[in-house]
Design an enzyme around this catalytic site. Structure first.
Site, PDB file in Angstrom:
ATOM      1  CE  LYS A   1      50.527  95.699  20.726  1.00 31.06           C
ATOM      2  NZ  LYS A   1      49.914  95.020  21.896  1.00 31.06           N
TER       3      LYS A   1
ATOM      4  CG  ASP B   1      50.309  98.228  23.158  1.00 32.39           C
ATOM      5  OD1 ASP B   1      51.087  97.413  23.688  1.00 32.39           O
ATOM      6  OD2 ASP B   1      49.203  97.904  22.683  1.00 32.39           O
TER       7      ASP B   1
ATOM      8  CD  GLU C   1      46.086  95.747  20.736  1.00 40.79           C
ATOM      9  OE1 GLU C   1      45.309  95.206  21.549  1.00 40.79           O
ATOM     10  OE2 GLU C   1      47.233  96.107  21.056  1.00 40.79           O
TER      11      GLU C   1
ATOM     12  CE  LYS D   1      44.920  97.975  26.871  1.00 44.81           C
ATOM     13  NZ  LYS D   1      45.045  96.610  27.431  1.00 44.81           N
TER      14      LYS D   1
ATOM     15  CG  ASP E   1      45.820  98.342  23.331  1.00 41.99           C
ATOM     16  OD1 ASP E   1      44.642  98.409  22.908  1.00 41.99           O
ATOM     17  OD2 ASP E   1      46.319  97.299  23.817  1.00 41.99           O
TER      18      ASP E   1
ATOM     19  NE  ARG F   1      46.580  88.012  21.228  1.00 42.67           N
ATOM     20  CZ  ARG F   1      46.406  87.324  22.351  1.00 42.67           C
ATOM     21  NH1 ARG F   1      45.904  86.102  22.315  1.00 42.67           N
ATOM     22  NH2 ARG F   1      46.738  87.827  23.518  1.00 42.67           N
TER      23      ARG F   1
ATOM     24  CG  ASP G   1      42.712  95.253  25.366  1.00 39.49           C
ATOM     25  OD1 ASP G   1      43.508  95.936  24.695  1.00 39.49           O
ATOM     26  OD2 ASP G   1      42.698  95.235  26.620  1.00 39.49           O
TER      27      ASP G   1
HETATM   28  N1  BES Z   1      48.942  96.016  24.967  1.00 37.74           N
HETATM   29  C1  BES Z   1      48.285  95.036  25.724  1.00 37.74           C
HETATM   30  C2  BES Z   1      49.227  94.232  26.612  1.00 37.74           C
HETATM   31  C3  BES Z   1      49.848  94.963  27.775  1.00 37.74           C
HETATM   32  C4  BES Z   1      49.340  94.801  29.033  1.00 37.74           C
HETATM   33  C5  BES Z   1      50.979  95.720  27.609  1.00 37.74           C
HETATM   34  C6  BES Z   1      49.934  95.429  30.107  1.00 37.74           C
HETATM   35  C7  BES Z   1      51.572  96.357  28.666  1.00 37.74           C
HETATM   36  C8  BES Z   1      51.057  96.198  29.927  1.00 37.74           C
HETATM   37  C9  BES Z   1      47.591  94.037  24.803  1.00 37.74           C
HETATM   38  O1  BES Z   1      47.152  94.534  23.602  1.00 37.74           O
HETATM   39  C10 BES Z   1      46.410  93.531  25.553  1.00 37.74           C
HETATM   40  O2  BES Z   1      45.537  94.304  25.822  1.00 37.74           O
HETATM   41  N2  BES Z   1      46.423  92.253  25.881  1.00 37.74           N
HETATM   42  C11 BES Z   1      45.380  91.640  26.610  1.00 37.74           C
HETATM   43  C12 BES Z   1      45.077  90.337  25.943  1.00 37.74           C
HETATM   44  C13 BES Z   1      43.837  89.669  26.478  1.00 37.74           C
HETATM   45  C14 BES Z   1      42.613  90.432  26.032  1.00 37.74           C
HETATM   46  C15 BES Z   1      43.799  88.252  25.970  1.00 37.74           C
HETATM   47  C16 BES Z   1      45.860  91.390  28.027  1.00 37.74           C
HETATM   48  O3  BES Z   1      47.013  90.996  28.228  1.00 37.74           O
HETATM   49  O4  BES Z   1      45.089  91.629  28.956  1.00 37.74           O
HETATM   50 ZN    ZN Z   2      48.220  96.204  22.863  1.00 35.47          ZN
HETATM   51 ZN    ZN Z   3      45.232  95.430  23.741  1.00 34.55          ZN
END
Ligand code: BES
Ligand code: ZN
Ligand code: ZN
Length: 495
Positions: free
Chosen positions: A263, A286, A347, A275, A268, A349, A345
């Site tokens: 990725k 990210d 994104e 966020k 992000d 996946r 968020d």
């Molecule tokens: N890049 C984030 C995941 C992340 C979280 C990386 C903390 C490093 C530290 C990802 O894109 C994300 O925002 N995931 C969300 C998914 C949710 C909306 C289902 C998450 O984990 O909160």
């Molecule tokens: Zn992300």
């Molecule tokens: Zn995200």
């Protein structure tokens, strides 16, 4: 970094700093420690009996030697219990910090570690020093906390008879460490510098340097190929998306490749599902999975691995704007499945869906992706292991073993079919968020929909790719995780 494995006598080696490990519970110096003790007129025995060196992990004592041999002898505690390569990596990291404090650029380590084969110890020592030396300095004037000199020469002494194999392993360790440092440099660059275009340019520059084939898809090429999920994530951003494909042809023509996918989300912000501000700056990291894949491909090329290996990095920026994808939108993917985006968020996946489908079309022998995918993995495993989730138990086991050897550990979570139900929706083939329960697993269940029948495993590295804590051989910030794990796995497959 220049690494040599020497079979001369360490007692006669002229070096500013010779490092020797001491196990906890050592009451009398024996073996090399015994010979060093005699060389130092009994100083080691006195240090041990006085209790100045108890051998606990990280304990340190520096002794000065007579002229003609090592100027200083650093005794470093190695604790008790069984040892593994990771203990050597940590010893090498701690030794590097002492060298920095003293201000010397050459380091010698006697690595006679019970239970760790000579070549494995040599590789780990070289990795430990190479990784420990690295610091991200490009955007800052030199300051008082900067080491005045950095170690750039490492001499290793091993028990007799292992020198030749160990030299090869030590050189490999330096190559792998330097490749991981390249990943760390890319990780550390902020979002305004390391845009998708920049990451692609850097990958191309590296590929030309080490002799990898490289193809970069720009937005026009992505559109033409049908990678609409990558484009959907990028739609809210001024920055153009890229898909980077690196190729190492070290195997037979027509041999099914190993595919690595990372990725490469350059920043992000969360998109319309913005966020919260606290800690958002960390989302420059990210793209850590993509950086690790680029680093791993660099090592694979420099090591001349005898396998066909492909690295794929989808890279986008996730921003909110009037053109951004919105909650409720349904998007199309390369695999032909439609996705209802209920949270912009989630994104990672989405861009991985297209990258994995692109990889699966190459009919690989196996495909591994790594991604800072979910906060849920941090809740599950903290900062000391990535999650590994896959469709093929043998592949998962290989990754677990490669993780243990490389010191970049991962721990399996299940991918039972029950989790897939959380991705059902009335309006599309899949929804991009499966709710809070098992968030790390449902993210993997989403990815699985795009890998076809290829043996595949996913590493969620959100808790392990970077951090605020220094480690024995890593400064705080970008850790490069899982560059070493990926290289170790690829090498285990090509042996
Ligand atoms: N890049 C984030 C995941 C992340 C979280 C990386 C903390 C490093 C530290 C990802 O894109 C994300 O925002 N995931 C969300 C998914 C949710 C909306 C289902 C998450 O984990 O909160
Ligand atoms: Zn992300
Ligand atoms: Zn995200």
């Amino acid at each position: 970094m220049n690494v040599r494995v020497l079979d001369s006598d360490p007692l006669e080696h002229v070096t500013p700093l010779l490092v020797v490990g001491v196990r906890q519970g050592t009451s009398e110096p024996s073996g090399l420690l015994g010979r060093l003790d005699a060389h130092l007129d009994g100083a080691i025995a006195r240090v041990l009996s006085a209790g100045d060196m108890k051998g606990r992990t990280g304990d340190q004592v520096v002794l000065f030697g007579p002229e003609g041999g090592p100027e200083r002898v650093l005794l470093l505690g190695m604790g008790k219990g069984d040892l593994e390569p990771e203990d050597v990596r940590r010893l090498a990291g701690r030794a590097t910090r002492v060298a920095e404090r003293i201000g010397v650029d050459a380091l010698s380590i006697a690595v006679d570690v019970e239970g760790v084969e000579g070549p494995h110890a040599a590789q780990a020592a070289a990795e430990g020093v190479a990784l420990a030396v690295w610091k991200f300095t490009e955007l800052k004037e030199a300051g008082d906390d900067d080491p005045p000199v950095l170690v750039d020469a490492l001499d290793l002494f091993l028990p007799e008879g292992t020198a030749e194999a160990a030299q090869e392993a030590a050189t490999a360790g330096a190559v792998i460490g330097e490749a991981e440092n390249f990943a760390r440099t890319l990780q550390s660059r902020p979002g305004n510098i390391a845009t998708p275009t920049h990451i692609a340019d850097e990958a191309v520059r590296m590929a030309e340097e080490v002799g990898l084939d490289v193809t970069v898809y720009d937005e026009e090429a992505l559109e033409e190929a049908g990678m609409h999920a990558i484009l959907a994530v990028s739609r809210g951003s001024e920055e153009e998306a890229r898909l980077i494909v690196l190729q190492h042809n070290g195997g037979g023509e027509g041999d099914a490749p190993l595919v690595l996918v990372g990725k490469g989300l350059s920043f992000d912000a969360g998109g319309i599902s913005l966020k919260p501000p606290a800690g958002m700056e960390k989302m420059k990291f990210d793209m850590s999975g993509g950086a690790a894949v680029i680093g791993a491909m660099m090592a694979v090329a420099n090591l001349g691995v005898k396998a066909n290996v492909v690295g794929i990095v989808p890279s986008s920026e996730n921003m909110p704007s009037g053109t951004a994808v919105k909650p409720g939108d349904v998007i199309d993917t390369l695999a032909g499945k439609t996705v209802e985006v209920v949270n912009t968020d989630a994104e990672g996946r989405l861009i991985l869906a297209d990258a994995l489908a692109h990889g699966a079309a190459m009919k690989p022998a196996a495909m591994v992706d790594c991604a800072t995918l979910t906060g849920a993995v941090v809740v599950a495993l903290g900062h000391h292991a990535a999650a590994v989730i896959g469709t093929d138990q043998a592949l998962v086991d290989e990754l677990r073993a490669a993780g243990n050897r490389s010191g970049e550990r991962c721990w399996q979570l299940p991918l039972w079919k029950e989790y897939r139900k959380q991705l059902d929706t009335d309006v599309a083939d899949l929804v991009n968020v499966g709710g809070r329960p098992g968030g790390c697993i449902t993210a993997a269940a989403f990815l699985r929909e795009f890998v076809g029948d290829v043996p595949w495993a996913h590493l969620d590295i959100a808790g392990t790719a970077y951090g605020d804590e220094p480690r024995p051989y890593l400064r705080k910030g970008a850790y490069g995780f899982p560059t070493r794990l990926l290289v170790e796995w690829v090498r285990s497959r090509s042996a």
